[in-house]
Scaffold this motif. Structure first.
Motif, PDB file in Angstrom:
ATOM      1  N   VAL A  27       0.849  -1.191   0.000  1.00 18.00           N
ATOM      2  CA  VAL A  27       0.000   0.000   0.000  1.00 18.00           C
ATOM      3  C   VAL A  27       0.887   1.244   0.000  1.00 18.00           C
ATOM      4  CG1 VAL A  27      -1.842   1.234   1.201  1.00 18.00           C
ATOM      5  CG2 VAL A  27      -1.722  -1.252   1.370  1.00 18.00           C
ATOM      6  N   LEU A  28       0.595   2.164  -0.916  1.00 18.03           N
ATOM      7  CA  LEU A  28       1.347   3.413  -1.058  1.00 18.03           C
ATOM      8  C   LEU A  28       0.444   4.585  -0.712  1.00 18.03           C
ATOM      9  CD1 LEU A  28       3.857   5.017  -2.077  1.00 18.03           C
ATOM     10  CD2 LEU A  28       2.847   4.869  -4.370  1.00 18.03           C
ATOM     11  N   ASN A  29       0.899   5.431   0.212  1.00 21.90           N
ATOM     12  CA  ASN A  29       0.180   6.647   0.580  1.00 21.90           C
ATOM     13  C   ASN A  29       1.018   7.843   0.145  1.00 21.90           C
ATOM     14  OD1 ASN A  29      -1.308   8.711   1.651  1.00 21.90           O
ATOM     15  ND2 ASN A  29      -1.066   8.109   3.782  1.00 21.90           N
ATOM     16  N   CYS A  30       0.644   8.463  -0.964  1.00 22.57           N
ATOM     17  CA  CYS A  30       1.358   9.632  -1.470  1.00 22.57           C
ATOM     18  C   CYS A  30       0.858  10.924  -0.842  1.00 22.57           C
ATOM     19  CB  CYS A  30       1.213   9.716  -2.992  1.00 22.57           C
ATOM     20  SG  CYS A  30       2.038   8.385  -3.867  1.00 22.57           S
ATOM     21  N   ASP A  31      -0.199  10.845  -0.086  1.00 25.11           N
ATOM     22  CA  ASP A  31      -0.838  12.022   0.476  1.00 25.11           C
ATOM     23  C   ASP A  31      -0.054  12.563   1.671  1.00 25.11           C
ATOM     24  OD1 ASP A  31      -3.333  13.495  -0.168  1.00 25.11           O
ATOM     25  OD2 ASP A  31      -3.701  13.223   1.975  1.00 25.11           O
TER      26      ASP A  31
END
Length: 131
Positions: A86-90
């Motif tokens: 899971v990638l969270n760019c925020d």
């Protein structure tokens, strides 16, 4: 993902160097991508990948991490475990609920910090048969 100057005196490890590490460490040869169903967290009116809450099918261009919905992929390993990256760019922490299986499955809810990538290895729910 690695950049060196002309004399190789300084090496810069691009953030995608570490992202690649998540896949090379947790996804062995023979793993297969599996369907990942995205839905909004409980209590939210939005549902599904197009809701703007979780965009689980969107690709992220190399070197770009646009803020917004989480990005994720799930893979089934040869040992039957499920890997979810899971990638969270925020710039804000986001909550994700991971569940393997149907109605009898167990779920875990986790928080992904801002600008982070997390990998989870889940054991699928095994139903017991009695003879």
């Amino acid at each position: 993902p690695m950049i060196a100057d002309d004399a190789f005196e300084r090496v810069y490890l691009h953030p995608q160097y570490y992202a690649l590490g998540h896949f090379s460490k947790f996804v062995p040869r023979g793993s297969r991508r599996v369907w990942l169903d995205g839905a909004a967290p409980a209590g939210s009116a939005a549902r599904g990948p197009s809701s703007g809450v979780y965009n689980l099918s969107g690709a992220v261009e190399y070197g770009v991490c646009p803020p917004g919905p989480l990005k994720a992929v799930a893979l089934k390993r040869p040992d039957e475990r499920i890997v979810v990256v899971v990638l969270n760019c925020d710039g804000l922490a986001k909550t994700v609920r991971l569940e393997v299986g149907g109605a009898s499955s167990q779920a875990v809810q986790l928080t992904i910090p801002p600008h982070a990538i997390h990998t989870y290895v889940l054991k699928p729910h095994q139903s017991r048969r009695r003879s």
